[in-house]
Design a protein around this motif. Structure first.
Motif, short mmCIF file in Angstrom:
data_model
loop_
_atom_site.label_atom_id
_atom_site.label_comp_id
_atom_site.label_asym_id
_atom_site.label_seq_id
_atom_site.Cartn_x
_atom_site.Cartn_y
_atom_site.Cartn_z
N GLN A 233 95.68 95.91 37.24
CA GLN A 233 95.05 97.54 36.65
C GLN A 233 94.53 97.04 34.52
OE1 GLN A 233 98.86 99.21 37.08
NE2 GLN A 233 97.67 100.12 38.83
N LEU A 234 94.41 96.70 34.83
CA LEU A 234 93.64 95.21 33.38
C LEU A 234 93.95 96.51 32.46
CD1 LEU A 234 93.78 92.80 32.06
CD2 LEU A 234 91.03 92.78 33.09
N LEU A 235 92.66 97.36 32.33
CA LEU A 235 91.90 98.10 31.29
C LEU A 235 93.02 98.83 30.89
CD1 LEU A 235 88.46 97.96 33.53
CD2 LEU A 235 89.65 96.62 31.34
N LEU A 236 94.28 99.67 31.78
CA LEU A 236 94.97 100.58 31.57
C LEU A 236 95.89 99.91 31.03
CD1 LEU A 236 95.08 101.77 35.46
CD2 LEU A 236 93.84 102.98 33.70
N ASN A 237 96.45 98.76 30.82
CA ASN A 237 97.32 98.51 29.80
C ASN A 237 97.49 97.40 28.80
OD1 ASN A 237 99.77 99.18 32.10
ND2 ASN A 237 98.38 97.75 33.48
N VAL A 238 96.03 97.08 28.39
CA VAL A 238 95.99 95.73 28.02
C VAL A 238 95.23 96.41 26.39
CG1 VAL A 238 95.02 94.16 29.05
CG2 VAL A 238 93.64 95.63 28.13
N ALA A 239 95.36 98.26 26.28
CA ALA A 239 96.11 98.49 24.91
C ALA A 239 96.37 97.67 23.58
CB ALA A 239 95.44 99.42 24.68
N PRO A 240 98.02 97.63 24.06
CA PRO A 240 98.89 97.97 23.65
C PRO A 240 98.83 95.73 22.16
CG PRO A 240 99.82 98.10 24.50
CD PRO A 240 98.47 98.20 25.10
N LEU A 241 98.02 95.10 22.51
CA LEU A 241 97.75 93.71 22.56
C LEU A 241 96.20 93.66 21.45
CD1 LEU A 241 98.49 91.15 25.14
CD2 LEU A 241 100.01 91.65 23.50
N LEU A 242 95.57 94.47 21.99
CA LEU A 242 94.37 94.67 20.58
C LEU A 242 94.17 94.28 19.89
CD1 LEU A 242 92.51 97.01 23.49
CD2 LEU A 242 92.07 94.53 23.10
N PRO A 243 95.41 95.15 19.00
CA PRO A 243 95.97 95.42 17.48
C PRO A 243 95.79 93.14 16.90
CG PRO A 243 96.74 96.71 18.28
CD PRO A 243 96.16 96.45 19.49
N ILE A 244 96.80 92.95 18.10
CA ILE A 244 96.99 91.56 18.03
C ILE A 244 96.54 90.71 18.28
CG2 ILE A 244 98.93 89.79 18.41
CD1 ILE A 244 100.77 92.30 19.75
N LEU A 245 95.35 91.20 18.98
CA LEU A 245 94.40 89.66 19.19
C LEU A 245 93.69 89.44 18.42
CD1 LEU A 245 93.96 90.25 22.77
CD2 LEU A 245 94.50 87.81 22.03
N TYR A 246 93.25 90.57 18.19
CA TYR A 246 92.29 90.72 16.89
C TYR A 246 92.59 90.16 15.53
CZ TYR A 246 88.05 93.22 19.13
OH TYR A 246 87.15 93.66 20.36
N ALA A 247 94.38 90.89 15.21
CA ALA A 247 94.56 90.45 13.36
C ALA A 247 94.21 88.89 13.94
CB ALA A 247 96.07 91.03 13.75
N SER A 248 94.60 88.41 14.70
CA SER A 248 95.71 86.57 14.83
C SER A 248 93.92 85.46 14.42
CB SER A 248 95.25 86.41 16.24
OG SER A 248 97.08 86.79 16.77
N LEU A 249 92.64 86.42 14.59
CA LEU A 249 91.83 86.08 14.27
C LEU A 249 91.05 85.55 13.17
CD1 LEU A 249 89.38 86.58 17.88
CD2 LEU A 249 90.18 84.58 17.43
N PHE A 250 91.97 86.38 12.19
CA PHE A 250 91.47 86.31 10.79
C PHE A 250 91.86 85.54 9.84
CE2 PHE A 250 89.90 89.64 13.15
CZ PHE A 250 88.39 89.98 12.45
N ASN A 251 92.04 84.02 9.66
CA ASN A 251 92.50 83.49 9.10
C ASN A 251 92.29 82.67 7.79
OD1 ASN A 251 91.93 82.77 12.36
ND2 ASN A 251 94.28 82.42 12.12
N LYS A 252 92.50 82.50 7.48
CA LYS A 252 92.34 82.06 6.02
C LYS A 252 91.16 80.12 6.18
CE LYS A 252 95.18 84.58 2.53
NZ LYS A 252 96.42 84.83 4.30
N TYR A 253 89.79 80.27 5.57
CA TYR A 253 89.17 78.75 6.01
C TYR A 253 88.90 77.93 4.40
CZ TYR A 253 90.57 79.56 10.98
OH TYR A 253 90.70 79.91 12.39
N TRP A 254 88.88 78.39 3.21
CA TRP A 254 88.40 77.99 2.39
C TRP A 254 89.83 77.16 1.70
CZ3 TRP A 254 83.55 78.50 2.59
CH2 TRP A 254 83.15 79.37 3.44
#
Lengths: 573, 116
Positions: A233-254
């Motif tokens: 039931q993937l699509l009914l359940n994953v919403a609470p993880l989305l902010p965490i998944l996205y925010a994990s991909l914005f790191n500092k690289y300079w």
């Protein structure tokens, strides 16, 4: 992996090879649907898929294939949108930018070009392989080595119920692409179809580990429903993880702009675990919020830990990238198409950020993204022909081929024009990106890991190698990185072709699913002894030689033949 | 094998442990390197590869008479501690696989690497 659809981040392009999928028949139907999908015409693709479907089985197959295009389109978007994605693309850009001076010095000094280049930094490998290279080569090699170190640190794993799950940036991008793919199937074909498609892929455990890992972890931390049925039931359940998944991909690289030069504490895997553990502490409060509220809370945690919200991280990343671009524009030795491609990529990132700035939920909410943004996401396609084709496709330009006298053929094409209207999110300059695809990208790949890659075709690496040799460069391969791994993809052969019976390419005997072995085209390039096997099969002499040069397709062989081949020919394991 | 040099390929855990355990002056070690490419394309779930974790390679040069014994003394307990794992031994100058070792391997298997 049997290459079918792949996103190549060195060229930001979508490779596709329809060799296997059209073998099971209905080639025109498949081609119509998938071409519409590649061109971003989702409504048209969906309409043809349903209207012209010969039967339910073929409909499900075409939906799954179409959804793979959406999966790769999401990768394209995220490699522009996230700072992690941009960092990964810039690993290639750095090499492209330094390519001219690197080649010039290597030729002037008669120094070796070593593949992979970080072998030059290791005294043991250097002495064993008798490597003689230049200081400037080693300087760029150091940058490659640093990226490899980062990748290793980021590929952290967590073990749940005896299975290992990778948590790093690439795993996070796979999760987001998988969510997008399934959301799109549900949105365009209904949730029942989405569940059916999830059950089709062979080797479900591997797929789960690679694409569904976030569900296990979300359940482990109590952020997703613990129900056993949750995976289905993937699509009914994953919403609470989305902010965490996205925010994990914005790191500092300079460099010093990051927390530390070694990226400690700000790599995607660390960020993901940190965020999920912080959310776990306030789980009830978090789960009672809507997606916007959850996104705000995750951003508050990011600001407290890393000093910036996600938007602030992007703004800073874009600002630093702009400065880097300006520096590159002023460098006389950089190839013009590299400068132009970099500028176009940077401008596309700014366009995507402006969408995010207006309303982050347009991107974070999969249903909105799929309906409002995905139709305008158009990565440049590369059509691959591993057999080599003499045809010139109308509206397409060759990016990879061969010509010697009357022997001419093509292995890969890109559209002559791409990107259409200004509203599309695409890289439109086919001339600049075509040059990157045909030369810069394969040379960079050789420099990064020799010929040990998952290749879409194979000749792209050899053509680049031959071009360098023809220009007088001295090339040296670390033998440990000389060839891709030989893996038997027979299960996927039957799955992709929709067949249950096949014919052995050597003895012409019948093979029934699941038997058989797929020999990769690299097998025939391991040694002269192996090459002779193909040369003879192709008729020997000049005709056989050119057929051998041309044909980079897989060979399907029966169990007996593969055992004989293992006995008498060079076999890489 | 003509040279007293081998490359060992195995999971990150095994290679990192081996790297730490080998302290002999008679063995020169390369840095462990990842086998996978940073430049691999990203594929869709049509052909999901098996998840194996990071595979690393370390190259060793044996310089003295007791080096081989030192190597075996370091490796054996690691193989026993990871009974499900198999490591691949390659010739660093050709890349060819010369042996596989696991918890049941013996000192003789190691000696054979250099007498073949």
């Amino acid at each position: 992996m049997i290459p079918t659809f792949s996103f190549d981040l060195s060229s930001m392009a979508l490779w596709f090879d329809s060799t296997f999928i059209t073998q099971g028949g209905h080639a025109e139907y498949l081609s119509d649907v998938l071409n519409s999908g590649i061109n971003g015409k989702i409504d048209e693709a969906v309409k043809i898929a349903v209207k012209d479907a010969p039967d339910d089985r073929e409909l499900n197959r075409v939906i799954e294939l179409l959804s793979c295009i959406w999966h790769e389109q999401k990768h394209f978007f995220d490699f522009c949108f996230t700072t992690y994605g941009a960092f990964r693309f810039r690993q290639f850009l750095e090499i492209y930018i330094n390519l001219t001076p690197l080649l010039k010095i290597s030729r002037d000094d008669q120094a070796e070009l070593v593949f992979p280049m970080d072998a030059t930094l290791d005294p043991v490998r250097k002495s064993l392989l008798n490597i003689k290279t230049s200081e400037s080569f080693e300087k760029i090699a150091y940058a490659v080595k640093k990226r490899k170190k980062f990748s290793k640190e980021d590929r952290d794993t967590i073990e749940i119920d005896g299975l290992k799950y990778e948590l790093g940036g690439e795993a996070q991008l796979e999760a987001l692409a998988y969510i997008t793919q399934l959301t799109a199937i549900q949105s365009y074909f209904g949730s029942k179809t989405s569940l059916t498609i999830q059950g089709l892929t062979p080797d479900r455990i591997s797929s789960n580990q690679k694409y569904n890992w976030f569900i296990k972890i979300g359940q482990h931390y109590g952020i997703l429903s613990p129900k056993k049925l949750a995976e289905r039931q993937l699509l009914l359940n994953v919403a609470p993880l989305l902010p965490i998944l996205y925010a994990s991909l914005f790191n500092k690289y300079w460099g010093n702009d990051g927390n530390t030069e070694d990226y400690e504490n700000d790599i995607p895997s660390f960020r993901f675990i940190y965020l999920i553990e912080e959310i776990f502490k306030v789980r009830e409060e978090y789960l009672n919020k809507d997606l916007h509220g959850q996104w705000m809370l995750v951003n508050t945690i990011c600001k407290a830990k890393w000093g910036r919200t996600v938007l602030e991280e992007i703004d800073r990343d874009i600002e630093k990238e702009e400065q880097y671009l300006q520096n590159v524009q002023g460098l006389p030795d950089v190839l013009p198409h590299v400068k132009q491609a970099f500028e176009e990529y940077h401008n596309l990132r700014k366009k995507i950020v402006s969408i995010f700035r207006k309303n982050p939920l347009q991107i974070i909410t999969p249903e909105i993204f799929v309906r409002n943004i995905l139709p305008s996401v158009h990565p440049m396609p590369i059509a691959a022909y591993p057999h080599g084709t003499e045809l010139n496709l109308e509206g397409w330009s060759r990016v990879l081929g061969f010509a010697e006298g009357e022997n001419k053929w093509n292995w890969a094409f890109i559209p002559t024009q791409w990107g259409g209207s200004t509203n599309t999110l695409s890289l439109k300059n086919t001339s600049d990106w075509g040059s990157i695809i045909s030369f810069c990208s394969p040379v960079a790949k050789l420099l990064i890991n020799g010929r040990k890659h998952k290749t879409m075709l194979g000749p792209e690496l050899l053509v680049a190698q031959k071009m360098l040799e023809a220009q007088g460069y001295i090339l040296k391969f670390d033998p440990l990185f000389e060839f891709p791994e030989e893996k038997n993809g027979i299960a996927y052969y039957y799955y992709l072709t929709n067949k249950s019976v096949a014919i052995c390419d050597t003895c012409k005997g019948k093979i029934e699913s699941p038997e058989g072995h797929l020999l990769s085209p690299w097998f025939f390039r391991y040694s002269m002894r192996n090459a002779r096997l193909a040369l003879t099969a192709y008729g020997g002499e000049d005709i056989g030689r050119f057929k051998f040069y041309k044909d980079w397709s897989y060979w399907l062989v029966c169990k007996n033949c593969v055992n004989e081949i293992k006995k008498y020919f060079d076999w890489q394991e | 094998m003509n040279q007293l040099a081998i490359s060992i390929e195995g999971s990150q855990n095994i290679i990192d442990e081996l790297n730490k355990s080998i302290v002999s002056n008679e063995i020169e070690k390369s840095e462990p390197v990842q086998k996978d490419s940073l430049a691999d394309p990203l594929d869709a779930p049509l052909g999901a590869d098996e998840i194996k974790g990071i595979i690393e390679i370390i190259t060793l040069i044996f310089k003295g008479g007791t080096a081989l014994m030192g190597f075996w003394a370091a490796l054996k307990p690691i193989l026993i501690a990871h009974p499900k794992e198999v490591i691949v031994v390659r010739d660093p100058k050709s890349g060819k696989r010369v042996a596989s070792l696991n918890k049941d391997s013996t000192e003789k298997d190691i000696q054979n690497l250099f007498t073949k």
